[in-house]
Write an enzyme that holds these catalytic residues in place. Structure first.
Site, PDB file in Angstrom:
ATOM      1  N   LYS A  58       0.823  -1.044  -0.032  1.00 31.31           N
ATOM      2  CA  LYS A  58      -0.040   0.155   0.109  1.00 31.31           C
ATOM      3  C   LYS A  58       0.901   1.442   0.006  1.00 31.31           C
ATOM      4  O   LYS A  58       0.641   2.220  -0.631  1.00 31.31           O
ATOM      5  CB  LYS A  58      -0.898   0.014   1.224  1.00 31.31           C
ATOM      6  CG  LYS A  58      -2.063  -0.919   1.046  1.00 31.31           C
ATOM      7  CD  LYS A  58      -2.816  -1.093   2.168  1.00 31.31           C
ATOM      8  CE  LYS A  58      -3.877  -2.550   1.961  1.00 31.31           C
ATOM      9  NZ  LYS A  58      -4.433  -3.023   3.306  1.00 31.31           N
ATOM     10  N   GLN A 102      -5.197  -2.146   9.379  1.00 34.78           N
ATOM     11  CA  GLN A 102      -5.059  -3.448   8.700  1.00 34.78           C
ATOM     12  C   GLN A 102      -5.841  -4.654   9.713  1.00 34.78           C
ATOM     13  O   GLN A 102      -5.325  -4.459  10.857  1.00 34.78           O
ATOM     14  CB  GLN A 102      -3.533  -3.531   8.536  1.00 34.78           C
ATOM     15  CG  GLN A 102      -3.063  -5.050   7.976  1.00 34.78           C
ATOM     16  CD  GLN A 102      -3.480  -4.688   6.356  1.00 34.78           C
ATOM     17  OE1 GLN A 102      -3.687  -3.686   5.680  1.00 34.78           O
ATOM     18  NE2 GLN A 102      -3.760  -6.066   5.897  1.00 34.78           N
ATOM     19  N   ASP A 125     -11.482   1.623   3.194  1.00 35.49           N
ATOM     20  CA  ASP A 125     -11.442   0.230   3.085  1.00 35.49           C
ATOM     21  C   ASP A 125     -13.084  -0.077   2.794  1.00 35.49           C
ATOM     22  O   ASP A 125     -13.417  -1.105   2.538  1.00 35.49           O
ATOM     23  CB  ASP A 125     -11.277  -0.408   4.344  1.00 35.49           C
ATOM     24  CG  ASP A 125      -9.944  -0.910   4.212  1.00 35.49           C
ATOM     25  OD1 ASP A 125      -9.541  -1.385   3.144  1.00 35.49           O
ATOM     26  OD2 ASP A 125      -9.378  -1.316   5.398  1.00 35.49           O
TER      27      ASP A 125
HETATM   28  N1  GUN Z   1      -6.402  -7.446   5.675  1.00 32.89           N
HETATM   29  C1  GUN Z   1      -6.446  -8.003   4.318  1.00 32.89           C
HETATM   30  N2  GUN Z   1      -6.899  -7.403   3.549  1.00 32.89           N
HETATM   31  C2  GUN Z   1      -7.498  -6.442   3.999  1.00 32.89           C
HETATM   32  C3  GUN Z   1      -7.842  -4.896   3.699  1.00 32.89           C
HETATM   33  O1  GUN Z   1      -8.362  -5.044   2.478  1.00 32.89           O
HETATM   34  N3  GUN Z   1      -8.044  -4.121   4.667  1.00 32.89           N
HETATM   35  C4  GUN Z   1      -7.775  -4.150   5.860  1.00 32.89           C
HETATM   36  N4  GUN Z   1      -7.907  -3.012   6.609  1.00 32.89           N
HETATM   37  N5  GUN Z   1      -7.148  -5.234   6.177  1.00 32.89           N
HETATM   38  C5  GUN Z   1      -6.897  -6.392   5.408  1.00 32.89           C
END
Ligand code: GUN
Length: 301
Positions: A58, A102, A125
């Site tokens: 990211k 996350q 998200d």
């Molecule tokens: N863990 C795995 N995929 C994601 C995601 O798209 N967002 C978040 N916040 N955690 C994750």
């Protein structure tokens, strides 16, 4: 002689790089007009390996398009209260457009409580129930990254979805359920008749055989076989699994929820794993961050 067309392999990497070019262009225009760049923050608690690499990706991709990117790293021992305070801080910071916490979180922290503390305006998200509700009611909303990526793939590949039978396999909160809602919407990139299948669905093979578009997010390696797919179907594979394979140097291979080699010859379009939907998830997050920056989902306060 059989006049069979080759399947078109949807190139997730190419679509992602096109969108990133567009985002980078837009950031240049913002900077040229004296504005600050969009700012995405990722919060990570603990040392989970997969989470670390997601967050690193990211950050890397944010920087590629010229966004500001920050990572807040906390040890596994962080309390729920401390994480809630961090969220309050980010909610109030006018120089943060969007942030994500996350997942998964350590067991002593209540995930739902955390997600619900995020200001929906910054919830890039799309996990806050306010965004889920808004999506459900066809209001502007942050769409979670994977469903957003799937819709982008269909749109950019110019796949006709209108009036088609779309079968979604899997009803998770972050993929199957939202993508079923999005595919049934009344607009040019959706407008399908949607069937949502899950672990209790009877006659899943027959249902799949009726599908013009199959979106497979069932979480089982190579679940979708050749005898479940009709000739000319569009198949979007959302799964990602490591399968032990001693013929490979690293001891495993990566497969999706679709038995690709069998299924691909029957398809008009198919997205591969790796190189498919997975390439678009971070890009979707960046698109959401730009929307947050531009107040496209919620009006400016
Ligand atoms: N863990 C795995 N995929 C994601 C995601 O798209 N967002 C978040 N916040 N955690 C994750």
């Amino acid at each position: 002689m059989e006049n069979k067309k080759e399947p078109i392999i949807i190139d997730g990497k190419l679509i992602a790089s096109e969108i990133k070019k567009e985002l980078a262009q837009e950031v240049i225009q913002l900077l040229d007009s004296g504005k600050r760049p969009p700012h995405l923050v990722a919060v990570i608690v603990g040392e989970d390996g997969a989470s670390q690499s997601y967050v690193a990706s990211k950050e890397k991709q944010s920087k590629e398009v010229g966004f500001l990117s920050s990572i807040y790293r906390f040890p596994e021992t962080l309390t729920e209260e401390e994480l809630l305070n961090t969220i309050d801080f980010l909610n109030d910071d006018n120089e943060v457009d969007g942030f994500i916490v996350q997942l998964p979180l350590p067991k002593h922290i209540d995930e739902h409580k955390i997600i619900q503390r995020i200001d929906p305006r910054k919830d890039v998200d799309g996990f806050h129930p306010a965004n889920g509700g808004r999506m459900m009611y066809n209001m502007p909303a942050f769409i979670p990254a994977t469903p957003y990526g799937i819709m982008t793939m269909l749109e950019r590949s110019k796949i006709n979805t209108v009036g088609k039978n779309c079968v979604v396999l899997g009803r998770s909160n972050i993929v199957g359920t939202p993508v079923a809602v999005l595919m049934s919407r009344n607009n040019s990139s959706a407008n399908s008749t949607v069937t949502l299948c899950h672990s209790k669905t009877e006659n899943i093979k027959e249902i799949c055989l009726g599908a013009d578009i199959l979106i497979v997010a069932i979480g089982k390696p190579e679940f979708l076989k050749e005898d479940m797919v009709k000739e000319g179907a569009v198949v979007i594979d959302v799964g990602i699994h490591r399968i032990e394979d001693q013929t490979k140097e690293r001891g495993y291979r990566v497969v999706g929820d679709v038995k690709f080699d069998e299924v691909a010859p029957k398809c008009s379009y198919i997205s591969p794993v790796p190189g498919g939907v997975g390439m678009l998830t971070v890009v979707s997050l960046l698109q959401n961050t730009l929307k947050a920056y531009k107040h496209e989902i919620y009006p400016e306060k």
